[in-house]
Design a protein around this motif. Structure first.
Motif, PDB file in Angstrom:
ATOM      1  N   GLY A  56       0.999 -10.308 -29.673  1.00 12.39           N
ATOM      2  CA  GLY A  56       1.956 -11.153 -30.393  1.00 12.39           C
ATOM      3  C   GLY A  56       2.996 -11.796 -29.488  1.00 12.39           C
ATOM      4  O   GLY A  56       4.116 -12.072 -29.937  1.00 12.39           O
ATOM      5  N   LYS A  57       2.645 -12.064 -28.242  1.00 12.34           N
ATOM      6  CA  LYS A  57       3.592 -12.655 -27.303  1.00 12.34           C
ATOM      7  C   LYS A  57       3.367 -14.158 -27.179  1.00 12.34           C
ATOM      8  O   LYS A  57       2.273 -14.669 -27.444  1.00 12.34           O
ATOM      9  CB  LYS A  57       3.456 -12.006 -25.928  1.00 12.34           C
ATOM     10  N   MET A  58       4.420 -14.860 -26.773  1.00 11.33           N
ATOM     11  CA  MET A  58       4.313 -16.294 -26.522  1.00 11.33           C
ATOM     12  C   MET A  58       5.273 -16.681 -25.410  1.00 11.33           C
ATOM     13  O   MET A  58       6.273 -15.992 -25.162  1.00 11.33           O
ATOM     14  CB  MET A  58       4.610 -17.094 -27.785  1.00 11.33           C
ATOM     15  N   ILE A  59       4.960 -17.773 -24.748  1.00  8.95           N
ATOM     16  CA  ILE A  59       5.829 -18.288 -23.686  1.00  8.95           C
ATOM     17  C   ILE A  59       6.803 -19.273 -24.316  1.00  8.95           C
ATOM     18  O   ILE A  59       6.389 -20.251 -24.955  1.00  8.95           O
ATOM     19  CB  ILE A  59       5.011 -18.967 -22.577  1.00  8.95           C
ATOM     20  N   VAL A  60       8.106 -19.005 -24.150  1.00  9.47           N
ATOM     21  CA  VAL A  60       9.153 -19.790 -24.814  1.00  9.47           C
ATOM     22  C   VAL A  60      10.221 -20.186 -23.802  1.00  9.47           C
ATOM     23  O   VAL A  60      10.598 -19.388 -22.938  1.00  9.47           O
ATOM     24  CB  VAL A  60       9.820 -18.988 -25.956  1.00  9.47           C
ATOM     25  N   ASP A  61      10.699 -21.426 -23.907  1.00 16.15           N
ATOM     26  CA  ASP A  61      11.910 -21.854 -23.203  1.00 16.15           C
ATOM     27  C   ASP A  61      13.067 -21.804 -24.186  1.00 16.15           C
ATOM     28  O   ASP A  61      13.035 -22.470 -25.229  1.00 16.15           O
ATOM     29  CB  ASP A  61      11.775 -23.292 -22.685  1.00 16.15           C
ATOM     30  N   PHE A  62      14.094 -21.012 -23.876  1.00 17.94           N
ATOM     31  CA  PHE A  62      15.334 -20.970 -24.649  1.00 17.94           C
ATOM     32  C   PHE A  62      16.325 -21.897 -23.950  1.00 17.94           C
ATOM     33  O   PHE A  62      16.670 -21.658 -22.776  1.00 17.94           O
ATOM     34  CB  PHE A  62      15.856 -19.546 -24.742  1.00 17.94           C
ATOM     35  N   CYS A  63      16.795 -22.935 -24.645  1.00 18.15           N
ATOM     36  CA  CYS A  63      17.556 -24.002 -23.982  1.00 18.15           C
ATOM     37  C   CYS A  63      18.954 -24.136 -24.559  1.00 18.15           C
ATOM     38  O   CYS A  63      19.120 -24.324 -25.776  1.00 18.15           O
ATOM     39  CB  CYS A  63      16.826 -25.326 -24.121  1.00 18.15           C
ATOM     40  N   ILE A  64      19.966 -24.078 -23.690  1.00 19.71           N
ATOM     41  CA  ILE A  64      21.358 -24.234 -24.088  1.00 19.71           C
ATOM     42  C   ILE A  64      21.923 -25.482 -23.415  1.00 19.71           C
ATOM     43  O   ILE A  64      21.920 -25.572 -22.175  1.00 19.71           O
ATOM     44  CB  ILE A  64      22.215 -23.020 -23.687  1.00 19.71           C
ATOM     45  N   PRO A  65      22.420 -26.470 -24.181  1.00 19.11           N
ATOM     46  CA  PRO A  65      23.034 -27.653 -23.587  1.00 19.11           C
ATOM     47  C   PRO A  65      24.407 -27.301 -23.004  1.00 19.11           C
ATOM     48  O   PRO A  65      25.223 -26.674 -23.675  1.00 19.11           O
ATOM     49  CB  PRO A  65      23.173 -28.609 -24.766  1.00 19.11           C
ATOM     50  N   ILE A  66      24.649 -27.684 -21.767  1.00 23.13           N
ATOM     51  CA  ILE A  66      25.895 -27.340 -21.100  1.00 23.13           C
ATOM     52  C   ILE A  66      26.510 -28.571 -20.451  1.00 23.13           C
ATOM     53  O   ILE A  66      25.881 -29.590 -20.249  1.00 23.13           O
ATOM     54  CB  ILE A  66      25.689 -26.244 -20.033  1.00 23.13           C
ATOM     55  N   HIS A  67      27.814 -28.435 -20.098  1.00 22.17           N
ATOM     56  CA  HIS A  67      28.519 -29.501 -19.373  1.00 22.17           C
ATOM     57  C   HIS A  67      28.108 -29.474 -17.902  1.00 22.17           C
ATOM     58  O   HIS A  67      27.837 -28.428 -17.333  1.00 22.17           O
ATOM     59  CB  HIS A  67      30.028 -29.287 -19.472  1.00 22.17           C
ATOM     60  N   THR A 105      26.542 -29.623 -29.025  1.00 24.18           N
ATOM     61  CA  THR A 105      25.272 -30.049 -29.598  1.00 24.18           C
ATOM     62  C   THR A 105      24.432 -28.806 -29.815  1.00 24.18           C
ATOM     63  O   THR A 105      24.960 -27.700 -29.736  1.00 24.18           O
ATOM     64  CB  THR A 105      24.578 -31.101 -28.706  1.00 24.18           C
ATOM     65  N   PHE A 106      23.149 -28.948 -30.054  1.00 29.01           N
ATOM     66  CA  PHE A 106      22.395 -27.832 -30.617  1.00 29.01           C
ATOM     67  C   PHE A 106      21.435 -27.190 -29.613  1.00 29.01           C
ATOM     68  O   PHE A 106      20.693 -27.898 -28.921  1.00 29.01           O
ATOM     69  CB  PHE A 106      21.603 -28.314 -31.836  1.00 29.01           C
ATOM     70  N   PRO A 107      21.415 -25.854 -29.551  1.00 27.92           N
ATOM     71  CA  PRO A 107      20.416 -25.165 -28.720  1.00 27.92           C
ATOM     72  C   PRO A 107      19.046 -25.247 -29.378  1.00 27.92           C
ATOM     73  O   PRO A 107      18.936 -25.478 -30.588  1.00 27.92           O
ATOM     74  CB  PRO A 107      20.936 -23.718 -28.682  1.00 27.92           C
ATOM     75  N   PHE A 108      18.002 -25.048 -28.573  1.00 28.90           N
ATOM     76  CA  PHE A 108      16.658 -25.153 -29.131  1.00 28.90           C
ATOM     77  C   PHE A 108      15.670 -24.306 -28.335  1.00 28.90           C
ATOM     78  O   PHE A 108      15.963 -23.851 -27.222  1.00 28.90           O
ATOM     79  CB  PHE A 108      16.188 -26.621 -29.166  1.00 28.90           C
ATOM     80  N   GLU A 109      14.513 -24.102 -28.935  1.00 26.05           N
ATOM     81  CA  GLU A 109      13.420 -23.358 -28.310  1.00 26.05           C
ATOM     82  C   GLU A 109      12.224 -24.282 -28.149  1.00 26.05           C
ATOM     83  O   GLU A 109      11.901 -25.055 -29.058  1.00 26.05           O
ATOM     84  CB  GLU A 109      12.997 -22.167 -29.174  1.00 26.05           C
ATOM     85  N   VAL A 110      11.537 -24.182 -27.012  1.00 23.73           N
ATOM     86  CA  VAL A 110      10.292 -24.919 -26.774  1.00 23.73           C
ATOM     87  C   VAL A 110       9.172 -23.894 -26.628  1.00 23.73           C
ATOM     88  O   VAL A 110       9.271 -22.977 -25.811  1.00 23.73           O
ATOM     89  CB  VAL A 110      10.374 -25.785 -25.510  1.00 23.73           C
ATOM     90  N   TYR A 111       8.113 -24.050 -27.422  1.00 19.18           N
ATOM     91  CA  TYR A 111       7.014 -23.083 -27.403  1.00 19.18           C
ATOM     92  C   TYR A 111       5.851 -23.624 -26.573  1.00 19.18           C
ATOM     93  O   TYR A 111       5.355 -24.719 -26.824  1.00 19.18           O
ATOM     94  CB  TYR A 111       6.543 -22.791 -28.840  1.00 19.18           C
TER      95      TYR A 111
END
Length: 300
Positions: free
Chosen positions: A289-300, A273-279
């Protein structure tokens, strides 16, 4: 044009979810509710390529992803599932896009440590070459420790309103469309609103100007139907690697590479499935120019 985009979004979703099904012009035109002639012209106008070229490219990109990420799957199984009649046809088509046969591609793409670069050759042909990232694995791991807080956690189902963009440069305009829609619905601005980018293609196998990214907003309830360019998308509940950091736009590529490296180092494998970013903040409101981001990878 808005109605055109609405129908094209629907058909592109169908194509990408049914790469192993009947994707004839007649069938796709039926999905879009256009005549085959009109659909073909509209599709090319909006996406910049013919329907047939788009379908072949998506099949080859999916095969490249499977070759790199799921090395236990036989090459024959991959090309037969995607509708290629035999090894010769698949190899010839694959080589046209990536410059090497599938077996060599698989051997030259060790997990996430390489990326594909497009380079223009002297005769005008586009050749695809492999290039190692400048940073060593050790430097990437150090960068991760310094810049990302990583955890593995279960996340609930997320209902999103989404606008599709083709190419990284079109993401901001897609968010503008989404925000205009949300303002009319009194969904924006509001406290703790979450914006999410969902990557439906990988930069490893898809040219940057054709990567499909959905600009999304988290909703309390599922959106029903398509409203202009805005459609419903769902991120299923499950287990995710989440890397949170305060980063600039220039850090995104390194963040993703290092997070996939962390995944491999800790023996996790990615779900199909698809990885995504949450801002969690806006880089335009930060002096650096900084921001707080969650980088999310779906795993088994």
């Amino acid at each position: 044009m808005e109605e055109y985009k609405k129908r094209i979004v629907k058909t592109i979703q169908y194509i990408n979810e049914n790469l192993d099904a009947d994707l004839s012009l007649e069938r796709i035109a039926e999905i879009s509710a256009y005549s085959p002639f009109h659909f073909h012209r509209i599709f090319k106008l909006i996406t910049g390529e013919t329907l047939q070229n788009y379908i072949i490219r998506k099949k080859i990109e999916k095969s490249a992803f499977l070759l790199a990420m799921y090395k236990e799957i036989e090459i024959k199984e991959i090309y037969l599932d995607l509708g290629f009649s035999n090894h010769s046809v698949f190899t010839k088509t694959f080589k046209k896009y990536y410059g090497v046969p599938p077996s060599q591609f698989r051997n030259s793409a060790p997990d996430q440590f390489h990326k594909i670069l497009q380079t223009q050759s002297k005769n005008g042909q586009v050749d695809t070459v492999f290039s190692q990232y400048i940073c060593s694995i050790e430097n990437l791991l150090n960068w991760t420790k310094m810049n990302l807080k990583i955890e593995v956690k279960e996340m609930p189902e997320m209902n999103l309103a989404a606008v599709m963009s083709l190419g990284i440069v079109n993401v901001e305009p897609s968010y503008n469309v989404l925000i205009d829609w949300a303002k009319k619905k009194n969904l924006f601005p509001r406290e703790n609103v979450k914006m999410i980018s969902v990557y439906h293609d990988s930069f490893k196998v898809t040219p940057p100007d054709k990567v499909r990214i959905h600009a999304c907003m988290l909703l309390d309830e599922k959106l029903k139907g398509i409203e202009g360019e805005v459609f419903s998308e769902t991120i299923d509940a499950g287990k995710f690697i989440v890397g949170r950091g305060e980063v600039t736009l220039n850090d995104f590529e390194q963040a993703w590479v290092s997070l996939f490296l962390w995944m491999n180092e800790h023996n996790y494998s990615m779900r199909r499935t698809f990885p995504f970013e949450v801002y969690h903040s806006n880089f335009k409101e930060h002096p650096e120019g900084k921001m707080i981001v969650d980088f999310c990878i779906p795993i088994h």
